[in-house]
Write an enzyme that holds these catalytic residues in place. Structure first.
Site, PDB file in Angstrom:
ATOM      1  N   TRP A 137       0.881  -1.178   0.000  1.00 30.18           N
ATOM      2  CA  TRP A 137       0.000   0.000   0.000  1.00 30.18           C
ATOM      3  C   TRP A 137       0.917   1.226   0.000  1.00 30.18           C
ATOM      4  O   TRP A 137       1.869   1.295   0.802  1.00 30.18           O
ATOM      5  CB  TRP A 137      -0.865  -0.041   1.264  1.00 30.18           C
ATOM      6  N   ASP A 218      -0.823  -5.231   9.410  1.00 29.39           N
ATOM      7  CA  ASP A 218      -1.817  -4.284   8.927  1.00 29.39           C
ATOM      8  C   ASP A 218      -3.076  -5.073   8.588  1.00 29.39           C
ATOM      9  O   ASP A 218      -3.094  -5.854   7.634  1.00 29.39           O
ATOM     10  CB  ASP A 218      -1.272  -3.551   7.690  1.00 29.39           C
ATOM     11  N   LYS A 253     -13.398  -0.189   5.610  1.00 29.90           N
ATOM     12  CA  LYS A 253     -14.020  -1.052   4.602  1.00 29.90           C
ATOM     13  C   LYS A 253     -15.093  -1.927   5.208  1.00 29.90           C
ATOM     14  O   LYS A 253     -16.179  -2.067   4.667  1.00 29.90           O
ATOM     15  CB  LYS A 253     -12.956  -1.964   3.971  1.00 29.90           C
TER      16      LYS A 253
END
Ligand code: PLP
Length: 404
Positions: A137, A218, A253
C-alpha cells in the site's frame, strides 16, 4: 544598494507530486465516454456503483440520535467499549484478552493506527529499520518515513506466477537485522490480492520470531477475505508466539465508514504489567498528535459490535460485500476464459480482497483507458469491487481486446 530580497518561506515550496490513484479518478471524471468504468478506486462499491450505507450503521445512528449524548472529549485512548470490542474482533475470546496482555487504542482509521504505532516505535526503537512488502500500500513507505525511519522492501510479488515470491521473501527476512520492524498485510494484500497460504504463514512467523524481528500487522480488510475469524488467523498465530506484536485495524471497509476514520492500534506485550506501561506511552503519542479521537464513528462501531442484534446484522452485511467481490472475481475469470481460451486467468481466483494484480502491462492499461474508458492503475491493479452486473461484460470485452 539594497540587499537582495530574501525569498519568502512559502515561495520556495515546490509542488508535491500528484497522488497516482487520485489522478486516475480525476482523468475518469473528465472522460465523456458513457460506458466508462473506474477500476482504480480503493473503496468497496455495491452493484449500483455506490459506497453502501449499511443498515446496521443506520440503526446505530438512529439510536444515537435518540439518545442525544453530549459531545465531550473522549479519553485519549478512545471509547472503552470500542477498544474492548476492537480487541475481541482481533483475538476472539483467546487467552490474550483474558490475560490483559494486549492494549488497544481507538485510532483515526487504519492509517491512524499505523501512525501511532510508528511514532511509538520511533521513540523506543529509534535505530530500527522498517521492511515493507514490494509492492505495498503506497502510504506505508510515506508514513514510516515521515515518522523518521529508513524504509526497505522485501520481495513479495512474483510477476511470472502472479503469486507470492515466497522463497525470496523468506530469504530476505532471514537476512534483515534483528530488531527490524516488518510490516505484513494480515489478509487481502493491497495492491496484489496475493496472500501467503497457511503453511507459508507458519514459515514466515517462524523466521520473524527466530530472527527477533518486530511484526507490525496491517489488518485493513478483516472480513473481506474469507471471514472475520479466518482473516484474523495469522494475527492470532503471531500472538501465540512470544515477542511483541503490533496490529493496526481499520473499520473503513468492513463497516463502509471511510470518512468516519475508525480504526485501532493494538499492541501485545509480555505481561499485563508491561502492557500497562506500553499503554501509558501510546497515550502520550496520541496526545501529542491529535489529543483524542472523534466520538461519532467510534460510537457507531462500538454500538454495532456490542449489541448482539446489530452485530449479527453487520456480519451478514459484511458477508454480502465479501460474497459480491468473490462472485465478481469468478464472473470476470469465466468471461475472460470464454474470450481468451488460450490464456489462464485462474490466478485472479486465488487472490483475496478488493484488489487484483491483473497481470496487465502499463501499455495495456493505457489502451484500456484510451480505447474503452476503463480505468485501472498503471501497475495493472484493478478494484474487483468496482465490477457489477452491468459493466462486467464490457470490462471483460475490453480486457480481452487489449490482452489478445
Ligand atoms: C493496506 C492498507 N492499510 C491501511 C489502509 C488505511 O485504512 P484507513 O482508510 O482506515 O486509514 C488501507 C486503505 O486503503 C490499506 O489498503
Amino acid at each position: 544598494m539594497n540587499a537582495p530580497e530574501k525569498p519568502s518561506l512559502l515561495s520556495t515550496v515546490e509542488l508535491a507530486p500528484r497522488d497516482p490513484i487520485l489522478g486516475v479518478t480525476e482523468a475518469f471524471n473528465a472522460d465523456q465516454n458513457p460506458r466508462k468504468v473506474n477500476l482504480g478506486v480503493g473503496v468497496y462499491v455495491d452493484d449500483n456503483g455506490k459506497v453502501p450505507l449499511l443498515e446496521c450503521v443506520k440503526r446505530a445512528e438512529r439510536q444515537m440520535t435518540e439518545k442525544q449524548s453530549p459531545r465531550s472529549y473522549l479519553p485519549i485512548d478512545g471509547l472503552a467499549t470500542y477498544d474492548r470490542e476492537a480487541q475481541k474482533l482481533v483475538f476472539g475470546d483467546g487467552d490474550i484478552v483474558r490475560e490483559g496482555r494486549a492494549v488497544t487504542v481507538q485510532a483515526l482509521g487504519g492509517t491512524g493506527g499505523l501512525k501511532i504505532g510508528a511514532d511509538f516505535l520511533r521513540k523506543f526503537s529509534p535505530y530500527a529499520e522498517i521492511w515493507i512488502s514490494d509492492p505495498s500500500w503506497e502510504n506505508h513507505r510515506a508514513l514510516f518515513e515521515a515518522a523518521g525511519f529508513k524504509v526497505n522492501a522485501y520481495p513479495y510479488y512474483e510477476p511470472a506466477t502472479h503469486g507470492l515470491a515466497f522463497d525470496r521473501m523468506l530469504a530476505e527476512l532471514d537476512r534483515v537485522a534483528a530488531g527490524s520492524i516488518v510490516v505484513l498485510h494480515a489478509c487481502c494484500h493491497n495492491p496484489t490480492g496475493v496472500d501467503p497460504t497457511r503453511e507459508q504463514w507458519q514459515r514466515i512467523i517462524e523466521v520473524v520470531r527466530r530472527r527477533g524481528l518486530v511484526p507490525f500487522l496491517d489488518l485493513a480488510y478483516q472480513g473481506f477475505g474469507e471471514g472475520l475469524e479466518q482473516d484474523a488467523d495469522v494475527v492470532r498465530r503471531f500472538a501465540a508466539t512470544p515477542g511483541p506484536l503490533f496490529i493496526s485495524s481499520s473499520f473503513s471497509k468492513s463497516f463502509s465508514l471511510y470518512g468516519e476514520r475508525v480504526g485501532a492500534l493494538t499492541v501485545v506485550a509480555a505481561s499485563k504489567e508491561e502492557a500497562a506501561r506500553v499503554l501509558s506511552q501510546v497515550k502520550r503519542v496520541v496526545r501529542a498528535n491529535y489529543s483524542n479521537p472523534p466520538v461519532h464513528g467510534g460510537e457507531i462501531v462500538a454500538s454495532i459490535l456490542g449489541t448482539p442484534e446489530l452485530r449479527s446484522q453487520w456480519e451478514s452485511e459484511l458477508a454480502q460485500m465479501r460474497d459480491r467481490i468473490k462472485s465478481m472475481r469468478q464472473g470476470l475469470v469465466e468471461r475472460l476464459r470464454a474470450r481468451l481460451p488460450k490464456e489462464n486467468f485462474d490466478f485472479v481466483l486465488r487472490q483475496r480482497g478488493m484488489f487484483s494484480y491483473s497481470g496487465l502491462s502499463k501499455d495495456q492499461v493505457q489502451r484500456l483507458r484510451n480505447e474503452f474508458g476503463v480505468y485501472a492503475i498503471d501497475t495493472g491493479r484493478i478494484c474487483v469491487a468496482a465490477l457489477n452486473s452491468r459493466n462486467i461484460d464490457y470490462v471483460a470485452d475490453a480486457i480481452a481486446k487489449v490482452a489478445a
